[in-house]
Write a protein that holds these residues in place. Structure first.
Motif, PDB file in Angstrom:
ATOM      1  N   VAL A 259       0.516  -1.382  -0.163  1.00 58.77           N
ATOM      2  CA  VAL A 259       0.151  -0.239   0.209  1.00 58.77           C
ATOM      3  C   VAL A 259       0.868   1.231   0.092  1.00 58.77           C
ATOM      4  O   VAL A 259       0.422   1.911  -0.350  1.00 58.77           O
ATOM      5  N   GLU A 260       1.777   1.957   0.986  1.00 59.06           N
ATOM      6  CA  GLU A 260       3.056   2.232   1.019  1.00 59.06           C
ATOM      7  C   GLU A 260       3.176   2.592  -0.396  1.00 59.06           C
ATOM      8  O   GLU A 260       3.505   3.777  -0.395  1.00 59.06           O
ATOM      9  N   LYS A 261       3.811   1.772  -1.379  1.00 56.30           N
ATOM     10  CA  LYS A 261       4.292   2.045  -2.145  1.00 56.30           C
ATOM     11  C   LYS A 261       3.352   2.652  -3.833  1.00 56.30           C
ATOM     12  O   LYS A 261       3.596   2.934  -4.248  1.00 56.30           O
ATOM     13  N   PHE A 262       1.967   1.883  -3.313  1.00 55.69           N
ATOM     14  CA  PHE A 262       1.302   2.057  -4.940  1.00 55.69           C
ATOM     15  C   PHE A 262       1.157   3.890  -4.181  1.00 55.69           C
ATOM     16  O   PHE A 262       0.163   4.514  -4.909  1.00 55.69           O
ATOM     17  N   ARG A 263       0.935   3.749  -3.134  1.00 58.52           N
ATOM     18  CA  ARG A 263       0.363   5.617  -2.690  1.00 58.52           C
ATOM     19  C   ARG A 263       2.007   6.077  -3.466  1.00 58.52           C
ATOM     20  O   ARG A 263       1.481   7.878  -3.632  1.00 58.52           O
ATOM     21  N   GLU A 264       3.001   6.038  -3.232  1.00 59.35           N
ATOM     22  CA  GLU A 264       3.920   6.164  -3.789  1.00 59.35           C
ATOM     23  C   GLU A 264       4.189   6.717  -5.314  1.00 59.35           C
ATOM     24  O   GLU A 264       3.948   7.967  -5.894  1.00 59.35           O
ATOM     25  N   TRP A 265       2.835   5.794  -5.999  1.00 56.98           N
ATOM     26  CA  TRP A 265       3.126   5.797  -7.602  1.00 56.98           C
ATOM     27  C   TRP A 265       1.572   6.921  -7.950  1.00 56.98           C
ATOM     28  O   TRP A 265       1.740   7.421  -8.629  1.00 56.98           O
ATOM     29  N   TYR A 266       0.633   7.149  -6.722  1.00 54.33           N
ATOM     30  CA  TYR A 266      -0.121   7.879  -6.842  1.00 54.33           C
ATOM     31  C   TYR A 266      -0.046   9.728  -6.622  1.00 54.33           C
ATOM     32  O   TYR A 266      -0.270  10.692  -7.309  1.00 54.33           O
ATOM     33  N   GLN A 267       1.083   9.631  -5.804  1.00 55.79           N
ATOM     34  CA  GLN A 267       1.703  10.922  -5.388  1.00 55.79           C
ATOM     35  C   GLN A 267       2.319  10.896  -6.714  1.00 55.79           C
ATOM     36  O   GLN A 267       2.687  12.685  -6.790  1.00 55.79           O
ATOM     37  N   LYS A 268       3.297  10.410  -7.248  1.00 54.79           N
ATOM     38  CA  LYS A 268       4.058  10.923  -8.510  1.00 54.79           C
ATOM     39  C   LYS A 268       2.763  10.944  -9.501  1.00 54.79           C
ATOM     40  O   LYS A 268       3.693  11.415 -10.955  1.00 54.79           O
ATOM     41  N   GLY A 269       1.537  10.605  -9.437  1.00 55.21           N
ATOM     42  CA  GLY A 269       0.889  10.672 -10.536  1.00 55.21           C
ATOM     43  C   GLY A 269       0.934   9.840 -11.632  1.00 55.21           C
ATOM     44  O   GLY A 269       0.489   9.581 -13.235  1.00 55.21           O
ATOM     45  N   TYR A 270       1.276   8.364 -11.352  1.00 56.44           N
ATOM     46  CA  TYR A 270       1.145   7.979 -12.165  1.00 56.44           C
ATOM     47  C   TYR A 270      -0.173   6.953 -12.275  1.00 56.44           C
ATOM     48  O   TYR A 270      -0.280   5.864 -13.338  1.00 56.44           O
ATOM     49  N   VAL A 271      -0.753   6.752 -11.110  1.00 54.59           N
ATOM     50  CA  VAL A 271      -1.386   6.073 -10.728  1.00 54.59           C
ATOM     51  C   VAL A 271      -3.581   6.482 -10.859  1.00 54.59           C
ATOM     52  O   VAL A 271      -2.462   7.705  -9.382  1.00 54.59           O
ATOM     53  N   THR A 272      -4.671   6.604 -10.961  1.00 52.44           N
ATOM     54  CA  THR A 272      -5.606   7.021 -10.080  1.00 52.44           C
ATOM     55  C   THR A 272      -6.730   5.526 -10.071  1.00 52.44           C
ATOM     56  O   THR A 272      -6.390   4.541 -11.066  1.00 52.44           O
ATOM     57  N   THR A 273      -7.918   5.658  -8.999  1.00 48.42           N
ATOM     58  CA  THR A 273      -8.355   4.504  -9.511  1.00 48.42           C
ATOM     59  C   THR A 273     -10.187   5.075  -9.454  1.00 48.42           C
ATOM     60  O   THR A 273     -10.539   6.722 -10.055  1.00 48.42           O
ATOM     61  N   LYS A 274     -11.105   4.209  -9.866  1.00 51.19           N
ATOM     62  CA  LYS A 274     -12.028   4.907  -9.629  1.00 51.19           C
ATOM     63  C   LYS A 274     -12.751   5.989  -8.615  1.00 51.19           C
ATOM     64  O   LYS A 274     -13.250   6.922  -9.294  1.00 51.19           O
ATOM     65  N   GLU A 275     -12.639   5.488  -7.653  1.00 55.66           N
ATOM     66  CA  GLU A 275     -13.480   6.297  -6.550  1.00 55.66           C
ATOM     67  C   GLU A 275     -12.459   7.680  -6.410  1.00 55.66           C
ATOM     68  O   GLU A 275     -13.046   9.476  -6.466  1.00 55.66           O
ATOM     69  N   LEU A 276     -11.302   7.410  -6.783  1.00 58.19           N
ATOM     70  CA  LEU A 276     -10.316   8.541  -6.355  1.00 58.19           C
ATOM     71  C   LEU A 276     -10.295  10.060  -7.721  1.00 58.19           C
ATOM     72  O   LEU A 276     -10.585  11.365  -8.009  1.00 58.19           O
ATOM     73  N   SER A 277     -10.883   9.440  -9.016  1.00 61.57           N
ATOM     74  CA  SER A 277     -10.739  10.027  -9.538  1.00 61.57           C
ATOM     75  C   SER A 277     -12.004  10.310 -10.202  1.00 61.57           C
ATOM     76  O   SER A 277     -12.098  11.198 -11.436  1.00 61.57           O
ATOM     77  N   GLY A 278     -13.228   9.542  -9.433  1.00 64.64           N
ATOM     78  CA  GLY A 278     -14.787  10.267  -9.442  1.00 64.64           C
ATOM     79  C   GLY A 278     -15.381   9.523 -10.830  1.00 64.64           C
ATOM     80  O   GLY A 278     -16.432   9.910 -11.212  1.00 64.64           O
TER      81      GLY A 278
END
Length: 474
Positions: A259-278
């Motif tokens: 989870v910490e690793k994927f948090r880094e991805w999100y913070q770098k703008g590498y990834v988003t998800t259905k709920e986080l992107s709306g």
């Protein structure tokens, strides 16, 4: 206030569950089912079947009910579309209390766990193992149970889902399934000499390269935070839940680390998800690359392939879609989630009704032609391997697979090729709560503001999720 409302809902649910148990004791539901020595005796019975099929699938079903009735004319199938999967569950939950549940229903594992609070579902083991010979109206016979060849024909992961309830018994057979696949912009990948990632390490590298090419993009969209978390547990071999004993086991160091690793991805703008992107990340994937925030990869349902395809412009698709297996921790031992409806049979006082229900369930799940037509009409994957060799399915569907007009066929083809990779999670009354909570946990951890003690924040999020699971299950 939220806690109070949750407590009220839980109290109502507990009372309903107690009522369900009471109904069972009052014989609203038969306590056990024993296969009669003579098997199905040709009795005239009416079988109620609840499902969620739209008009196109009901048309397929009705054609095969006609074929089934050529074999068993006295088994009358009355089928009904009951809204969504949750609508089916809620209606049956209420009907069980008065012994008025249908004979057969679409189900997910947590639905069956709920129904079995009242011991309402027929264990299929004795039916599957039965060697009784049943006579059919066309002069042929069949074995009441499943033959070894029929069992072997099921895609193993789909079949095994039926006994994920902690007691070793089989409660469902799979009808049609979906999974997650990786959709990627094949045109963009070819133009930039990129290769679809097979591992999460490769995914991180590909995301970094895409960011360098198109800084305004979000390289990867992942629709389901819950699926992502559960899949990572399976791929790493770490604990998630158990159907027996302590149910909620997902708070461990390895899970916190990914989870910490994927948090880094999100913070770098590498990834988003259905709920986080709306909204569904397929919408980002289909966007023109000139728009900010578009994606070049999307992980979503294999049954939703047509929703991942961009609209035509001047009679042509703006780009070709490629489909492949989702990234893995270990590409040589892949794990991908199994989803989609199965069928369960409910206990009835009339044994002939149960036997007739079984014969129909067996017919739908093992008949190659039905499975082929249902798959082509629904976009879901057939549950038996032999469908891949069916002449019509192969020539009219699989052989036409591409990333454009026949994208559903391409998705199904990938699903059939990875048939040994499917997994299912333990099912118990509360497993859906765990699923919801790990999804919320992912949202919270990925999007939390930078600057905090990340490890402490993630640890607290895990603890809170486990606590909420226990609270809602008590």
């Amino acid at each position: 206030m939220k806690r109070i409302l949750t407590a009220v809902v839980l109290l109502i649910t507990l009372c309903m569950n107690c009522f369900m148990f009471a109904s069972c004791k009052d014989s609203a539901v038969a306590p056990d089912f024993v296969v009669p020595e003579g098997g199905y005796d040709g009795s005239e019975v009416t079988i109620k079947f609840y499902h969620t099929m739209g008009a196109n699938l009901r048309e397929v079903l009705e054609r095969y009910i006609v074929e089934f009735n050529k074999l068993y004319p006295n088994i009358h199938i009355e089928h009904e579309q009951v809204g969504s999967y949750d609508d089916v569950r809620d209606q049956i939950k209420t009907q069980i209390t008065v012994g008025n549940q249908p004979h057969i229903a679409y189900c997910y594992p947590d639905h069956v766990a709920l129904y079995n609070l009242a011991k309402a579902v027929v264990p299929l083991d004795d039916l599957i193992a039965s060697d009784i010979t049943v006579s059919r109206n066309d002069g042929t016979t069949e074995t009441l149970g499943l033959t070894e060849a029929q069992i072997a024909d099921f895609i193993k992961g789909y079949y095994e889902e039926g006994k994920q309830f902690g007691d070793g018994k089989m409660y469902t057979l799979p009808l049609s399934k979906s999974t997650e696949v990786l959709y990627y912009n094949k045109t963009f990948f070819a133009a930039n000499n990129l290769t679809p990632p097979t591992t999460w390490e490769e995914m991180e590298d590909v995301c970094a390269k895409i960011k360098a090419i198109d800084p305004d993009s979000i390289p990867l969209g992942y629709d389901s935070e819950s699926n992502w978390f559960i899949t990572m547990c399976e791929q790493y071999g770490t604990e998630y839940t158990s159907a027996t004993g302590e149910h909620f086991l997902f708070d461990n160091e390895q899970n916190r680390n990914f989870v910490e690793k994927f948090r880094e991805w999100y913070q770098k703008g590498y990834v988003t998800t259905k709920e986080l992107s709306g909204g569904y990340t397929s919408e980002l994937f289909k966007m023109d690359s000139a728009e900010k925030g578009n994606s070049y990869m999307s992980i979503g349902s294999s049954a939703g392939a047509t929703h991942q395809r961009p609209d035509k412009v001047n009679e042509a698709y703006p780009f070709e879609v490629g489909i492949t297996t989702i990234p893995q921790v270990n590409a040589s031992a892949p794990k991908v989630i199994s989803q989609g409806p199965s069928l369960c049979i409910f206990k009835k006082s009339n044994a002939q009704e149960v036997l007739a229900s079984w014969l129909f369930v067996k017919y739908l799940t093992t008949t190659v032609e039905f499975q082929a037509e249902f798959s082509m009409a629904s976009g879901y994957v057939p549950v038996i391997k032999s469908v891949g060799d069916n002449a019509v399915y192969k020539s009219e569907f699989l052989d036409k697979a591409d990333g454009g007009d026949f994208i559903s066929a391409l998705s199904a083809k990938i699903c059939l090729e990875q048939e040994s990779a499917y997994y299912t999670s333990p099912a118990f009354n509360g497993s859906s709560t765990a699923r919801d909570q790990v999804g919320l946990l992912m949202q919270k951890c990925l999007s939390a503001e930078a600057g905090a003690d990340v490890k402490a924040m993630i640890k607290k999020a895990f603890e809170d999720a486990v606590s909420e699971c226990k609270y809602q299950s008590n």
